[in-house]
Design a protein around this motif. Sequence first.
Motif, PDB file in Angstrom:
ATOM      1  N   GLU A  18      -3.769   4.268   5.447  1.00 42.27           N
ATOM      2  CA  GLU A  18      -5.197   4.460   5.666  1.00 42.27           C
ATOM      3  C   GLU A  18      -5.801   3.165   6.203  1.00 42.27           C
ATOM      4  O   GLU A  18      -5.107   2.158   6.266  1.00 42.27           O
ATOM      5  CB  GLU A  18      -5.864   4.943   4.363  1.00 42.27           C
ATOM      6  CG  GLU A  18      -5.455   4.193   3.104  1.00 42.27           C
ATOM      7  CD  GLU A  18      -6.316   2.972   2.837  1.00 42.27           C
ATOM      8  OE1 GLU A  18      -7.489   2.971   3.229  1.00 42.27           O
ATOM      9  OE2 GLU A  18      -5.812   2.019   2.234  1.00 42.27           O
ATOM     10  N   PRO A  19      -7.073   3.176   6.610  1.00 41.02           N
ATOM     11  CA  PRO A  19      -7.661   2.009   7.272  1.00 41.02           C
ATOM     12  C   PRO A  19      -7.494   0.684   6.535  1.00 41.02           C
ATOM     13  O   PRO A  19      -7.231  -0.341   7.163  1.00 41.02           O
ATOM     14  CB  PRO A  19      -9.143   2.388   7.414  1.00 41.02           C
ATOM     15  CG  PRO A  19      -9.119   3.877   7.553  1.00 41.02           C
ATOM     16  CD  PRO A  19      -8.013   4.316   6.609  1.00 41.02           C
ATOM     17  N   ARG A  20      -7.628   0.682   5.226  1.00 42.33           N
ATOM     18  CA  ARG A  20      -7.494  -0.573   4.467  1.00 42.33           C
ATOM     19  C   ARG A  20      -6.094  -1.157   4.646  1.00 42.33           C
ATOM     20  O   ARG A  20      -5.915  -2.357   4.858  1.00 42.33           O
ATOM     21  CB  ARG A  20      -7.796  -0.317   2.992  1.00 42.33           C
ATOM     22  CG  ARG A  20      -7.784  -1.552   2.120  1.00 42.33           C
ATOM     23  CD  ARG A  20      -8.241  -1.199   0.710  1.00 42.33           C
ATOM     24  NE  ARG A  20      -7.376  -0.209   0.101  1.00 42.33           N
ATOM     25  CZ  ARG A  20      -6.454  -0.473  -0.823  1.00 42.33           C
ATOM     26  NH1 ARG A  20      -6.308  -1.704  -1.264  1.00 42.33           N
ATOM     27  NH2 ARG A  20      -5.718   0.477  -1.330  1.00 42.33           N
ATOM     28  N   ALA A  21      -5.073  -0.309   4.596  1.00 35.68           N
ATOM     29  CA  ALA A  21      -3.692  -0.750   4.780  1.00 35.68           C
ATOM     30  C   ALA A  21      -3.468  -1.228   6.211  1.00 35.68           C
ATOM     31  O   ALA A  21      -2.785  -2.230   6.445  1.00 35.68           O
ATOM     32  CB  ALA A  21      -2.725   0.379   4.435  1.00 35.68           C
ATOM     33  N   MET A  46      -5.700  -2.507   8.277  1.00 39.07           N
ATOM     34  CA  MET A  46      -6.347  -3.800   8.486  1.00 39.07           C
ATOM     35  C   MET A  46      -5.553  -4.902   7.805  1.00 39.07           C
ATOM     36  O   MET A  46      -5.418  -6.000   8.359  1.00 39.07           O
ATOM     37  CB  MET A  46      -7.795  -3.777   7.980  1.00 39.07           C
ATOM     38  CG  MET A  46      -8.586  -4.998   8.400  1.00 39.07           C
ATOM     39  SD  MET A  46      -8.760  -5.130  10.206  1.00 39.07           S
ATOM     40  CE  MET A  46      -8.658  -6.898  10.442  1.00 39.07           C
ATOM     41  N   ALA A  47      -5.011  -4.640   6.632  1.00 40.40           N
ATOM     42  CA  ALA A  47      -4.175  -5.632   5.955  1.00 40.40           C
ATOM     43  C   ALA A  47      -2.954  -5.973   6.808  1.00 40.40           C
ATOM     44  O   ALA A  47      -2.560  -7.141   6.918  1.00 40.40           O
ATOM     45  CB  ALA A  47      -3.748  -5.123   4.581  1.00 40.40           C
ATOM     46  N   HIS A 102       0.830  -1.203   0.000  1.00 43.96           N
ATOM     47  CA  HIS A 102       0.000   0.000   0.000  1.00 43.96           C
ATOM     48  C   HIS A 102       0.865   1.254   0.000  1.00 43.96           C
ATOM     49  O   HIS A 102       1.983   1.254   0.512  1.00 43.96           O
ATOM     50  CB  HIS A 102      -0.931   0.012   1.214  1.00 43.96           C
ATOM     51  CG  HIS A 102      -1.787  -1.202   1.300  1.00 43.96           C
ATOM     52  ND1 HIS A 102      -2.952  -1.342   0.587  1.00 43.96           N
ATOM     53  CD2 HIS A 102      -1.638  -2.343   2.005  1.00 43.96           C
ATOM     54  CE1 HIS A 102      -3.484  -2.516   0.850  1.00 43.96           C
ATOM     55  NE2 HIS A 102      -2.704  -3.153   1.709  1.00 43.96           N
ATOM     56  N   PRO A 127     -12.125   1.555  10.767  1.00 50.59           N
ATOM     57  CA  PRO A 127     -11.774   0.240  10.236  1.00 50.59           C
ATOM     58  C   PRO A 127     -10.278  -0.050  10.420  1.00 50.59           C
ATOM     59  O   PRO A 127      -9.444   0.826  10.254  1.00 50.59           O
ATOM     60  CB  PRO A 127     -12.114   0.360   8.747  1.00 50.59           C
ATOM     61  CG  PRO A 127     -13.070   1.502   8.656  1.00 50.59           C
ATOM     62  CD  PRO A 127     -12.703   2.441   9.768  1.00 50.59           C
ATOM     63  N   GLY A 128      -9.990  -1.271  10.826  1.00 48.74           N
ATOM     64  CA  GLY A 128      -8.600  -1.664  11.011  1.00 48.74           C
ATOM     65  C   GLY A 128      -8.076  -1.390  12.405  1.00 48.74           C
ATOM     66  O   GLY A 128      -6.900  -1.584  12.680  1.00 48.74           O
ATOM     67  N   ASP A 155     -11.043  -4.645  15.532  1.00 52.17           N
ATOM     68  CA  ASP A 155     -11.132  -5.399  14.281  1.00 52.17           C
ATOM     69  C   ASP A 155     -10.029  -6.455  14.184  1.00 52.17           C
ATOM     70  O   ASP A 155     -10.253  -7.572  13.709  1.00 52.17           O
ATOM     71  CB  ASP A 155     -11.037  -4.457  13.075  1.00 52.17           C
ATOM     72  CG  ASP A 155     -12.233  -3.534  12.975  1.00 52.17           C
ATOM     73  OD1 ASP A 155     -13.299  -3.861  13.533  1.00 52.17           O
ATOM     74  OD2 ASP A 155     -12.097  -2.465  12.343  1.00 52.17           O
TER      75      ASP A 155
END
Length: 157
Positions: free
Chosen positions: A100-103, A105-106, A96, A130-131, A135
């Motif tokens: 940000e949240p997606r990164a 959580m990953a 990434h 998120p993340g 979570d």
Amino acid sequence: MIRIGITGHRNLAPKVSDHVAGLVREHLEPHGHAMVGLSCLADGADSVFAEVVLEAGAPLEAVIPASGYREALPVEHHTLYDRLLAQAVLVHELPHTASEPRAHMAAGRLLVERSDRILAVWDGLPARGPGGTADVVAYARVLERPVTVLWPQGVRR
């Protein structure tokens, strides 16, 4: 050798951070240097855990969510982050760009997948985005990774 990952809250007040360090130290002490610690090295619980792992003489692995991760951390944390990152025996860099949240959580998922157990410095409340810690804990529980929750009694975030 047991692999222990950390998830936990950021922006801990100094008194809370000191208390958390004591709880983490007490929890990790039985493992001594016969463990590997996995951390994203963020300010707060991640860095507290990483420092305790290194104090024990155990190897540290860093999980970096994005190429822009360091810049997204508080400026006052950069020196500690750089020192911890330099001491990591292995660095897992995710593809990434933006922190940000997606990164995040990953990164949390990768950390859980590469750990035998998870230590969560968590107040038990839902994630603020998120993340977040809740979570990552939920994901660990889905994968049936043992999760130990540490939080100073009576402390609020």
